[in-house]
Design a protein around this motif. Sequence first.
Motif, mmCIF file in Angstrom:
data_model
loop_
_atom_site.group_PDB
_atom_site.id
_atom_site.type_symbol
_atom_site.label_atom_id
_atom_site.label_comp_id
_atom_site.label_asym_id
_atom_site.label_seq_id
_atom_site.Cartn_x
_atom_site.Cartn_y
_atom_site.Cartn_z
ATOM 1 N N GLY A 199 0.804 -1.217 0.000
ATOM 2 C CA GLY A 199 0.000 0.000 0.000
ATOM 3 C C GLY A 199 0.832 1.259 0.000
ATOM 4 O O GLY A 199 0.383 2.314 0.469
ATOM 5 N N TRP A 200 2.057 1.174 -0.559
ATOM 6 C CA TRP A 200 2.956 2.324 -0.534
ATOM 7 C C TRP A 200 2.830 3.206 -1.771
ATOM 8 O O TRP A 200 3.385 4.298 -1.810
ATOM 9 C CB TRP A 200 4.413 1.846 -0.408
ATOM 10 N N ILE A 201 2.143 2.760 -2.804
ATOM 11 C CA ILE A 201 2.000 3.553 -4.020
ATOM 12 C C ILE A 201 0.650 4.276 -3.996
ATOM 13 O O ILE A 201 -0.370 3.680 -3.653
ATOM 14 C CB ILE A 201 2.107 2.673 -5.274
ATOM 15 N N SER A 202 0.652 5.543 -4.361
ATOM 16 C CA SER A 202 -0.564 6.374 -4.371
ATOM 17 C C SER A 202 -1.220 6.427 -2.999
ATOM 18 O O SER A 202 -2.442 6.556 -2.886
ATOM 19 C CB SER A 202 -1.565 5.842 -5.410
ATOM 20 N N SER A 203 -0.420 6.346 -1.961
ATOM 21 C CA SER A 203 -0.991 6.237 -0.616
ATOM 22 C C SER A 203 -1.651 7.523 -0.135
ATOM 23 O O SER A 203 -2.400 7.501 0.844
ATOM 24 C CB SER A 203 0.087 5.812 0.381
ATOM 25 N N LEU A 204 -1.403 8.646 -0.807
ATOM 26 C CA LEU A 204 -2.067 9.894 -0.428
ATOM 27 C C LEU A 204 -3.498 9.972 -0.953
ATOM 28 O O LEU A 204 -4.275 10.820 -0.510
ATOM 29 C CB LEU A 204 -1.265 11.090 -0.956
ATOM 30 N N LEU A 205 -3.827 9.104 -1.909
ATOM 31 C CA LEU A 205 -5.159 9.150 -2.508
ATOM 32 C C LEU A 205 -6.210 8.528 -1.596
ATOM 33 O O LEU A 205 -5.897 7.706 -0.727
ATOM 34 C CB LEU A 205 -5.148 8.394 -3.844
ATOM 35 N N PRO A 206 -7.477 8.879 -1.813
ATOM 36 C CA PRO A 206 -8.555 8.246 -1.049
ATOM 37 C C PRO A 206 -8.617 6.743 -1.335
ATOM 38 O O PRO A 206 -8.189 6.274 -2.399
ATOM 39 C CB PRO A 206 -9.819 8.953 -1.563
ATOM 40 N N GLU A 207 -9.151 5.997 -0.411
ATOM 41 C CA GLU A 207 -9.242 4.540 -0.560
ATOM 42 C C GLU A 207 -10.098 4.147 -1.760
ATOM 43 O O GLU A 207 -9.881 3.092 -2.364
ATOM 44 C CB GLU A 207 -9.785 3.922 0.720
ATOM 45 N N ASP A 208 -11.067 4.991 -2.120
ATOM 46 C CA ASP A 208 -11.917 4.694 -3.270
ATOM 47 C C ASP A 208 -11.118 4.569 -4.562
ATOM 48 O O ASP A 208 -11.559 3.933 -5.522
ATOM 49 C CB ASP A 208 -12.979 5.789 -3.450
ATOM 50 N N VAL A 258 -2.330 1.991 -11.135
ATOM 51 C CA VAL A 258 -1.081 2.471 -10.545
ATOM 52 C C VAL A 258 -0.970 2.014 -9.097
ATOM 53 O O VAL A 258 0.073 1.514 -8.658
ATOM 54 C CB VAL A 258 -0.987 4.004 -10.631
ATOM 55 N N ALA A 259 -2.028 2.171 -8.328
ATOM 56 C CA ALA A 259 -2.010 1.768 -6.922
ATOM 57 C C ALA A 259 -1.756 0.277 -6.767
ATOM 58 O O ALA A 259 -1.128 -0.158 -5.793
ATOM 59 C CB ALA A 259 -3.328 2.155 -6.256
ATOM 60 N N ALA A 260 -2.207 -0.513 -7.733
ATOM 61 C CA ALA A 260 -2.021 -1.960 -7.687
ATOM 62 C C ALA A 260 -0.674 -2.401 -8.243
ATOM 63 O O ALA A 260 -0.356 -3.597 -8.231
ATOM 64 C CB ALA A 260 -3.143 -2.646 -8.460
ATOM 65 N N GLY A 261 0.123 -1.464 -8.720
ATOM 66 C CA GLY A 261 1.418 -1.817 -9.283
ATOM 67 C C GLY A 261 1.334 -2.405 -10.675
ATOM 68 O O GLY A 261 2.306 -2.980 -11.175
ATOM 69 N N GLU A 262 0.195 -2.240 -11.322
ATOM 70 C CA GLU A 262 -0.003 -2.807 -12.653
ATOM 71 C C GLU A 262 0.343 -1.828 -13.763
ATOM 72 O O GLU A 262 0.451 -2.223 -14.928
ATOM 73 C CB GLU A 262 -1.466 -3.250 -12.796
ATOM 74 N N ALA A 263 0.483 -0.560 -13.431
ATOM 75 C CA ALA A 263 0.844 0.465 -14.409
ATOM 76 C C ALA A 263 1.822 1.435 -13.761
ATOM 77 O O ALA A 263 1.797 1.654 -12.548
ATOM 78 C CB ALA A 263 -0.390 1.215 -14.904
ATOM 79 N N VAL A 264 2.687 2.008 -14.586
ATOM 80 C CA VAL A 264 3.681 2.979 -14.123
ATOM 81 C C VAL A 264 3.498 4.267 -14.915
ATOM 82 O O VAL A 264 3.340 4.239 -16.141
ATOM 83 C CB VAL A 264 5.113 2.442 -14.311
ATOM 84 N N LEU A 265 3.517 5.397 -14.220
ATOM 85 C CA LEU A 265 3.368 6.696 -14.845
ATOM 86 C C LEU A 265 4.649 7.506 -14.666
ATOM 87 O O LEU A 265 5.390 7.301 -13.701
ATOM 88 C CB LEU A 265 2.191 7.458 -14.229
ATOM 89 N N ALA A 266 4.914 8.418 -15.589
ATOM 90 C CA ALA A 266 6.094 9.280 -15.507
ATOM 91 C C ALA A 266 5.682 10.734 -15.644
ATOM 92 O O ALA A 266 4.691 11.058 -16.303
ATOM 93 C CB ALA A 266 7.112 8.908 -16.587
ATOM 94 N N PHE A 267 6.463 11.597 -15.022
ATOM 95 C CA PHE A 267 6.204 13.048 -14.975
ATOM 96 C C PHE A 267 7.142 13.703 -15.977
ATOM 97 O O PHE A 267 8.352 13.800 -15.753
ATOM 98 C CB PHE A 267 6.460 13.551 -13.554
#
Length: 386
Positions: free
Chosen positions: A49-58, A113-122
């Motif tokens: 649960g370390w990726i996108s952890s600032l986002l809401p649980e929804d 992204v949260a599930a680790g199935e996709a990676v995004l870049a800035f």
Amino acid sequence: MISQLTTGQRADWRRFRKFADTALAPRADMCDAEQELPRAIVKDLADEGWISSLLPEDWGGSARDTVTYGLLSEEMGRACSTVRNFVAVEDMVSHSIWKWGTPAQRARWLPAVAAGEAVLAFALTEPGVGSDAKSVTTEARPDGPDLVLNGVKEWISFGQLADAFLVFAQYEGHHTAFLVDRDSPGIYVEPLRNLLGLRGSMLARITFDDCRIPSDAMVGRPGSGLAFVASSALDIGRYSTAWGCVGLAQACLDASTGYAEKRTQYDSVIMEHQLVQRMLADMITGVRAARLLCWEAGVAKETRASDAVHQTLVAKYFSSTMANRVASDAVQIHGARGIGGESPVARPFRDAKVMEIIEGTTQIHQTLLGRWSSRVHHPADDSVQL
């Protein structure tokens, strides 16, 4: 600071530390040597649960408060700066999509992204444009029902690995953000290798050559790219980097203390040498001071203080310069071993310098904070938070 943490935050901190020690630290040198971040580590981070952890649980996040997120960033920085950088990038882009993206963009990318199935870049920096982000030359122009993107982005963290890019470009004279799928025609990804530090961050040069994207790829409105999308994302990146520098410096302090307690010169352990004691004293003081500044920035962000952005700038500026000094002294304390192939502090030493470059250089921070100084008053003034 520790006395101000809640019971839950302390428990989370212990959990972060344990996972960092068992799952991240043992693989940090491999990421550095092989210059890559394996997908297996991405999946492990997602499972924790370390990726996108600032986002809401929804949306697959953990709704983590900013102070706890800082503690997470510290432990990642202590174990592996590449991993900390990866999580920060994913958080920067996923937060941008959650806050400014369309419902379709959120539904497609945030859970993945949260599930680790996709990676995004800035994708903001260009070959000729770094700190002066408003001057990007990449351009998006309308072409029938679609948009056509032309330009080059460089030094893009995890660009080699990314499934999509948050691209900043000029659109009809306005700085605008676009979410571009890697499979879009006209995208060319060139790996950038042999960097000084953060060598596992899989940087890339991304070329858009008449890259055709749908008009609904826009994130936010025309003109919101820098003022809203990029600025809020970079604030997250600076905050993560600041805490990560605390962790990096803590790792150098731990290694140096352990070595100084065992290494013997002139019939005594070097821990008894006053000049070594001075370096260790400066390390301890720097780490503790930086951690306090980061905690203060986290509280400011959590309470939506009016000066929260500047508090983060202070924390990032101090922490990154402190990490450089601490890492340098750590190499010095280790002597010849510090520069050897098996050095425990060589990777942190190289990574530390990068921290003064990413998310705004030290000099940019000095400029911004210097301008801000005219609006800072004595802490006894309740109208100003320090």
